[in-house]
Design a protein around this motif. Structure first.
Motif, PDB file in Angstrom:
ATOM      1  N   ALA A  25       0.862  -1.235  -0.121  1.00 12.14           N
ATOM      2  CA  ALA A  25       0.038   0.015  -0.100  1.00 12.14           C
ATOM      3  C   ALA A  25       0.807   1.210  -0.041  1.00 12.14           C
ATOM      4  N   ALA A  26       1.953   0.981   0.796  1.00 11.16           N
ATOM      5  CA  ALA A  26       2.870   2.297   0.753  1.00 11.16           C
ATOM      6  C   ALA A  26       3.256   2.644  -0.781  1.00 11.16           C
ATOM      7  N   ARG A  27       3.694   1.383  -1.439  1.00 13.03           N
ATOM      8  CA  ARG A  27       4.370   1.890  -2.650  1.00 13.03           C
ATOM      9  C   ARG A  27       3.148   2.342  -3.619  1.00 13.03           C
ATOM     10  N   VAL A  28       2.101   1.685  -3.690  1.00 14.20           N
ATOM     11  CA  VAL A  28       0.744   1.831  -4.624  1.00 14.20           C
ATOM     12  C   VAL A  28       0.337   3.633  -4.093  1.00 14.20           C
ATOM     13  N   PHE A  29       0.309   3.826  -2.556  1.00 16.63           N
ATOM     14  CA  PHE A  29      -0.133   5.162  -2.475  1.00 16.63           C
ATOM     15  C   PHE A  29       0.898   6.390  -3.175  1.00 16.63           C
ATOM     16  N   ALA A  30       2.049   5.989  -2.771  1.00 18.70           N
ATOM     17  CA  ALA A  30       3.126   6.827  -3.137  1.00 18.70           C
ATOM     18  C   ALA A  30       3.271   7.053  -4.548  1.00 18.70           C
ATOM     19  N   GLU A  31       2.943   6.228  -5.418  1.00 18.68           N
ATOM     20  CA  GLU A  31       3.172   5.995  -7.016  1.00 18.68           C
ATOM     21  C   GLU A  31       1.918   6.740  -7.443  1.00 18.68           C
ATOM     22  N   SER A  32       0.916   6.218  -6.965  1.00 20.10           N
ATOM     23  CA  SER A  32      -0.676   6.721  -7.839  1.00 20.10           C
ATOM     24  C   SER A  32      -1.254   7.864  -6.909  1.00 20.10           C
ATOM     25  N   THR A  38      -6.300   1.985  -5.628  1.00 19.42           N
ATOM     26  CA  THR A  38      -7.501   0.786  -5.385  1.00 19.42           C
ATOM     27  C   THR A  38      -7.214  -0.097  -4.387  1.00 19.42           C
ATOM     28  N   THR A  39      -7.876  -0.709  -3.768  1.00 19.07           N
ATOM     29  CA  THR A  39      -7.611  -1.855  -3.123  1.00 19.07           C
ATOM     30  C   THR A  39      -7.233  -2.945  -4.020  1.00 19.07           C
ATOM     31  N   ILE A  42      -3.914  -2.469  -4.656  1.00 18.04           N
ATOM     32  CA  ILE A  42      -2.745  -2.843  -3.447  1.00 18.04           C
ATOM     33  C   ILE A  42      -2.829  -4.239  -3.294  1.00 18.04           C
ATOM     34  N   ALA A  43      -3.961  -5.037  -3.464  1.00 17.01           N
ATOM     35  CA  ALA A  43      -3.878  -6.464  -3.348  1.00 17.01           C
ATOM     36  C   ALA A  43      -3.174  -6.887  -4.224  1.00 17.01           C
ATOM     37  N   ALA A  44      -2.862  -6.505  -5.657  1.00 21.62           N
ATOM     38  CA  ALA A  44      -2.107  -7.206  -6.750  1.00 21.62           C
ATOM     39  C   ALA A  44      -0.654  -6.821  -6.464  1.00 21.62           C
ATOM     40  N   ALA A  45      -0.126  -5.643  -5.761  1.00 20.80           N
ATOM     41  CA  ALA A  45       1.218  -5.042  -5.768  1.00 20.80           C
ATOM     42  C   ALA A  45       1.543  -6.268  -4.343  1.00 20.80           C
ATOM     43  N   GLY A  58     -11.108  -3.452   5.762  1.00 21.96           N
ATOM     44  CA  GLY A  58     -12.474  -3.126   5.189  1.00 21.96           C
ATOM     45  C   GLY A  58     -12.487  -2.181   3.995  1.00 21.96           C
ATOM     46  N   ASN A  59     -11.749  -1.166   3.858  1.00 23.24           N
ATOM     47  CA  ASN A  59     -11.539  -0.596   2.843  1.00 23.24           C
ATOM     48  C   ASN A  59     -10.242   0.270   2.688  1.00 23.24           C
TER      49      ASN A  59
END
Length: 204
Positions: A25-32, A38-39, A42-45, A58-59
Motif C-alpha cells: 500500500a505504501a508503494r501504491v499510494f506513493a506512486e499513484s 484502489t484496493t 494494493i492487493a495485486a502489489a 475493510g476499505n
C-alpha cells in the motif's frame, strides 16, 4: 502439532500478510496517489487476492489508517532511540551526531516511501496530520540537546537552530535512501559532515 501451536502459527502468518499488504500500500499510494489507488491495485502489489485483503482491512481508508499508525509508531521509536537515553553533555560532537542521526537514518531507509506518501496533497487531512505531533516532539528534543550543549544560546536562537538542523537532515535523507551499499554509507558520512559543520560553531 499441539492445539496451542496452530493458533500461534496462524497469527504469525496473518501478521506477515498484513505487513506485506501495508508495504504494498505504501508503494501504491506513493506512486499513484491516495485518490487514484484502489484496493485491487494494493492487493495485486502485495501478491494477494482482493478477498484476502478484505480479511484484514475493510476499505482503502482502513489500509491508509493502519499505514499511518505504523509510520507514527516507528518514527516515535526512532526519535526516542536517537535522543531519550543520551547524555548530551558527556559525548563528543562526532559521537553525539552518530547517536542522534543513526536511528533516524535507519528509520528512513526502512521506510523510504512513507514521508513522501503522507506529504501528498490528496491524502485525507486526518492521516496527513498523523505525524505532526511526533515532528513537534522531535523539535523539542533537539532544542533540549542544544540547551545542554549551548546553554548560553538565547531561546529564540535555540529554536531556530533546531529547525535548521532538522531541515538540513531532512534535505539529505533522499540522497541516503536513493543509494545503496558503499555509496549509501558515503552519503551518510557526508550528511554527518554537514550536521557537524553547522553545529560545531554553535556548541563549541
Amino acid at each position: 502439532m499441539g492445539d496451542e501451536e496452530r493458533p500461534r502459527r496462524r497469527q504469525a502468518r496473518g501478521e506477515r500478510r498484513m505487513a506485506e499488504i501495508l508495504a504494498a500500500a505504501a508503494r501504491v499510494f506513493a506512486e499513484s496517489g491516495y485518490e487514484a489507488a484502489t484496493t485491487n491495485a494494493i492487493a495485486a502489489a502485495a501478491g494477494v487476492s482482493p478477498g484476502s485483503l478484505y480479511q484484514f482491512f475493510g476499505n482503502k481508508e482502513a489500509v491508509a489508517r493502519a499505514l499511518a499508525d505504523r509510520f507514527v509508531s516507528e518514527m516515535r521509536a526512532a526519535h526516542a532511540a536517537a535522543f531519550d537515553e543520551l547524555d548530551h553533555a558527556a559525548l563528543d560532537l562526532d559521537e553525539l551526531i552518530d547517536r542522534m542521526a543513526d536511528p533516524i537514518v535507519a528509520f528512513n531507509i526502512a521506510n523510504p516511501g512513507f514521508k513522501a506518501l503522507f506529504a501528498r496533497p490528496d491524502m485525507p487531512p486526518g492521516l496527513a496530520a498523523a505525524a505532526r505531533p511526533i515532528q513537534a516532539a522531535l523539535l523539542g528534543r533537539v532544542e533540549r540537546m542544544l540547551e545542554v550543549r549551548a546553554p548560553d544560546l538565547p531561546s529564540d536562537d535555540r529554536a531556530r537552530t533546531a529547525r535548521v538542523l532538522i531541515q538540513l537532515f531532512q534535505a539529505m535523507v533522499p540522497l541516503v535512501t536513493s543509494t545503496e551499499g558503499d555509496e549509501r554509507a558515503a552519503s551518510v558520512r557526508e550528511m554527518k559532515k554537514v550536521l557537524r559543520g553547522y553545529l560545531a560553531p554553535i556548541v563549541a
